[in-house]
Design a protein around this motif. Structure first.
Motif, PDB file in Angstrom:
ATOM      1  N   THR A  92       0.759   2.282  10.771  1.00  0.00           N
ATOM      2  CA  THR A  92       0.678   1.063  11.575  1.00  0.00           C
ATOM      3  C   THR A  92      -0.766   0.638  11.766  1.00  0.00           C
ATOM      4  N   ALA A  93      -1.062  -0.599  11.390  1.00  0.00           N
ATOM      5  CA  ALA A  93      -2.429  -1.117  11.470  1.00  0.00           C
ATOM      6  C   ALA A  93      -2.448  -2.566  11.011  1.00  0.00           C
ATOM      7  N   MET A  94      -3.587  -3.196  11.208  1.00  0.00           N
ATOM      8  CA  MET A  94      -3.852  -4.478  10.569  1.00  0.00           C
ATOM      9  C   MET A  94      -4.413  -4.167   9.186  1.00  0.00           C
ATOM     10  N   TYR A  95      -3.827  -4.760   8.177  1.00  0.00           N
ATOM     11  CA  TYR A  95      -4.249  -4.525   6.805  1.00  0.00           C
ATOM     12  C   TYR A  95      -5.042  -5.718   6.294  1.00  0.00           C
ATOM     13  N   TYR A  96      -6.180  -5.411   5.674  1.00  0.00           N
ATOM     14  CA  TYR A  96      -7.095  -6.433   5.183  1.00  0.00           C
ATOM     15  C   TYR A  96      -7.292  -6.298   3.679  1.00  0.00           C
ATOM     16  N   CYS A  97      -7.355  -7.428   3.028  1.00  0.00           N
ATOM     17  CA  CYS A  97      -7.727  -7.510   1.627  1.00  0.00           C
ATOM     18  C   CYS A  97      -9.228  -7.760   1.554  1.00  0.00           C
ATOM     19  N   ALA A  98      -9.904  -7.115   0.615  1.00  0.00           N
ATOM     20  CA  ALA A  98     -11.348  -7.292   0.476  1.00  0.00           C
ATOM     21  C   ALA A  98     -11.715  -7.383  -1.001  1.00  0.00           C
ATOM     22  N   ALA A  99     -12.836  -8.059  -1.260  1.00  0.00           N
ATOM     23  CA  ALA A  99     -13.295  -8.211  -2.639  1.00  0.00           C
ATOM     24  C   ALA A  99     -14.814  -8.249  -2.676  1.00  0.00           C
ATOM     25  N   ASP A 100     -15.335  -7.911  -3.829  1.00  0.00           N
ATOM     26  CA  ASP A 100     -16.777  -8.014  -4.045  1.00  0.00           C
ATOM     27  C   ASP A 100     -17.023  -8.231  -5.519  1.00  0.00           C
ATOM     28  N   ARG A 101     -18.089  -8.930  -5.847  1.00  0.00           N
ATOM     29  CA  ARG A 101     -18.389  -9.207  -7.244  1.00  0.00           C
ATOM     30  C   ARG A 101     -18.989  -8.001  -7.962  1.00  0.00           C
ATOM     31  N   ALA A 102     -19.316  -6.945  -7.247  1.00  0.00           N
ATOM     32  CA  ALA A 102     -19.808  -5.727  -7.871  1.00  0.00           C
ATOM     33  C   ALA A 102     -18.633  -4.853  -8.272  1.00  0.00           C
ATOM     34  N   PRO A 103     -18.650  -4.272  -9.458  1.00  0.00           N
ATOM     35  CA  PRO A 103     -17.563  -3.378  -9.873  1.00  0.00           C
ATOM     36  C   PRO A 103     -17.776  -1.959  -9.359  1.00  0.00           C
ATOM     37  N   TYR A 104     -16.712  -1.172  -9.411  1.00  0.00           N
ATOM     38  CA  TYR A 104     -16.758   0.265  -9.156  1.00  0.00           C
ATOM     39  C   TYR A 104     -17.271   0.618  -7.759  1.00  0.00           C
ATOM     40  N   LEU A 105     -16.857  -0.175  -6.790  1.00  0.00           N
ATOM     41  CA  LEU A 105     -17.173   0.165  -5.410  1.00  0.00           C
ATOM     42  C   LEU A 105     -16.198   1.227  -4.916  1.00  0.00           C
ATOM     43  N   GLY A 106     -16.537   1.818  -3.771  1.00  0.00           N
ATOM     44  CA  GLY A 106     -15.687   2.867  -3.231  1.00  0.00           C
ATOM     45  C   GLY A 106     -14.728   2.347  -2.200  1.00  0.00           C
ATOM     46  N   GLU A 111     -19.102  -1.924   1.837  1.00  0.00           N
ATOM     47  CA  GLU A 111     -19.470  -2.261   0.468  1.00  0.00           C
ATOM     48  C   GLU A 111     -18.962  -3.632   0.045  1.00  0.00           C
ATOM     49  N   TYR A 112     -17.997  -4.190   0.770  1.00  0.00           N
ATOM     50  CA  TYR A 112     -17.305  -5.390   0.338  1.00  0.00           C
ATOM     51  C   TYR A 112     -17.801  -6.623   1.084  1.00  0.00           C
ATOM     52  N   SER A 113     -17.965  -7.710   0.345  1.00  0.00           N
ATOM     53  CA  SER A 113     -18.543  -8.922   0.919  1.00  0.00           C
ATOM     54  C   SER A 113     -17.525  -9.916   1.440  1.00  0.00           C
ATOM     55  N   TYR A 114     -16.346  -9.945   0.826  1.00  0.00           N
ATOM     56  CA  TYR A 114     -15.364 -10.987   1.157  1.00  0.00           C
ATOM     57  C   TYR A 114     -14.115 -10.350   1.747  1.00  0.00           C
ATOM     58  N   TRP A 115     -13.607 -10.982   2.817  1.00  0.00           N
ATOM     59  CA  TRP A 115     -12.481 -10.421   3.551  1.00  0.00           C
ATOM     60  C   TRP A 115     -11.451 -11.477   3.906  1.00  0.00           C
ATOM     61  N   GLY A 116     -10.190 -11.048   3.924  1.00  0.00           N
ATOM     62  CA  GLY A 116      -9.144 -11.895   4.442  1.00  0.00           C
ATOM     63  C   GLY A 116      -9.032 -11.733   5.950  1.00  0.00           C
ATOM     64  N   GLN A 117      -8.094 -12.463   6.533  1.00  0.00           N
ATOM     65  CA  GLN A 117      -7.909 -12.443   7.987  1.00  0.00           C
ATOM     66  C   GLN A 117      -7.039 -11.281   8.445  1.00  0.00           C
ATOM     67  N   GLY A 118      -6.317 -10.675   7.539  1.00  0.00           N
ATOM     68  CA  GLY A 118      -5.492  -9.521   7.884  1.00  0.00           C
ATOM     69  C   GLY A 118      -4.032  -9.861   8.067  1.00  0.00           C
ATOM     70  N   THR A 119      -3.187  -8.860   7.847  1.00  0.00           N
ATOM     71  CA  THR A 119      -1.761  -8.985   8.083  1.00  0.00           C
ATOM     72  C   THR A 119      -1.286  -7.700   8.760  1.00  0.00           C
ATOM     73  N   GLN A 120      -0.463  -7.832   9.793  1.00  0.00           N
ATOM     74  CA  GLN A 120      -0.058  -6.692  10.605  1.00  0.00           C
ATOM     75  C   GLN A 120       1.105  -5.939   9.962  1.00  0.00           C
ATOM     76  N   VAL A 121       0.973  -4.617   9.938  1.00  0.00           N
ATOM     77  CA  VAL A 121       2.052  -3.731   9.511  1.00  0.00           C
ATOM     78  C   VAL A 121       2.377  -2.807  10.674  1.00  0.00           C
ATOM     79  N   THR A 122       3.637  -2.793  11.070  1.00  0.00           N
ATOM     80  CA  THR A 122       4.079  -1.944  12.173  1.00  0.00           C
ATOM     81  C   THR A 122       5.235  -1.082  11.692  1.00  0.00           C
ATOM     82  N   VAL A 123       5.095   0.231  11.838  1.00  0.00           N
ATOM     83  CA  VAL A 123       6.124   1.169  11.415  1.00  0.00           C
ATOM     84  C   VAL A 123       6.641   1.903  12.643  1.00  0.00           C
ATOM     85  N   SER A 124       7.907   1.757  12.904  1.00  0.00           N
ATOM     86  CA  SER A 124       8.508   2.399  14.066  1.00  0.00           C
ATOM     87  C   SER A 124       9.145   3.728  13.670  1.00  0.00           C
ATOM     88  N   PRO A 125       9.187   4.688  14.594  1.00  0.00           N
ATOM     89  CA  PRO A 125       9.736   6.026  14.282  1.00  0.00           C
ATOM     90  C   PRO A 125      11.210   5.964  13.913  1.00  0.00           C
TER      91      PRO A 125
END
Length: 125
Positions: A92-106, A111-125
């Motif tokens: 459970t967390a807010m999940y973000y997509c990220a990108a960068d023009r440099a290859p082979y980042l960790g 390390e990442y320059s560009y980010w989305g606004q996020g999307t919520q994932v909630t997992v119940s027991p």
């Protein structure tokens, strides 16, 4: 300007599955890195999975064998996906997509320059 928009979050029970998607617009070089990160309340943002322009992937130990990162490159649209199986409450967390023009980042968020606004994932027991 690179813009990222996530979709596909939601609420599921433990053991369920979700597929996150991220659409990338704007110019990306031929080589690049893209990744999924997540942040739970009160915790630092952590890397979940990453993929390079040559399809090299890497995963956090906590999601190996359960999550799969992939990408599609169609015409002028670049899309990133994260298939999440066997979900656990600790995913459970807010999940973000990220990108960068440099290859082979960790999996470090700084390390990442560009980010989305996020999307919520909630997992119940």
């Amino acid at each position: 300007q690179v813009r990222l928009v996530e979709s596909g979050g939601g609420s599921v029970q433990a053991g369920g599955s979700l597929r996150l998607s991220c659409t990338v617009s704007g110019y990306m070089y031929r080589t690049y890195s893209m990744g999924w990160f997540r942040q739970a309340p009160g915790k630092e943002r952590e890397g979940v999975a990453r993929i390079d322009s040559d399809d090299t992937t890497a995963y956090a130990d906590s999601v190996k064998g359960r999550f799969t990162i992939s990408k599609e490159n169609a015409k002028d649209t670049l899309s990133l996906h994260l298939r999440m199986n066997s979900l656990k409450p600790e995913d459970t967390a807010m999940y973000y997509c990220a990108a960068d023009r440099a290859p082979y980042l960790g999996l470090s968020f700084w390390e990442y320059s560009y980010w989305g606004q996020g999307t919520q994932v909630t997992v119940s027991p």
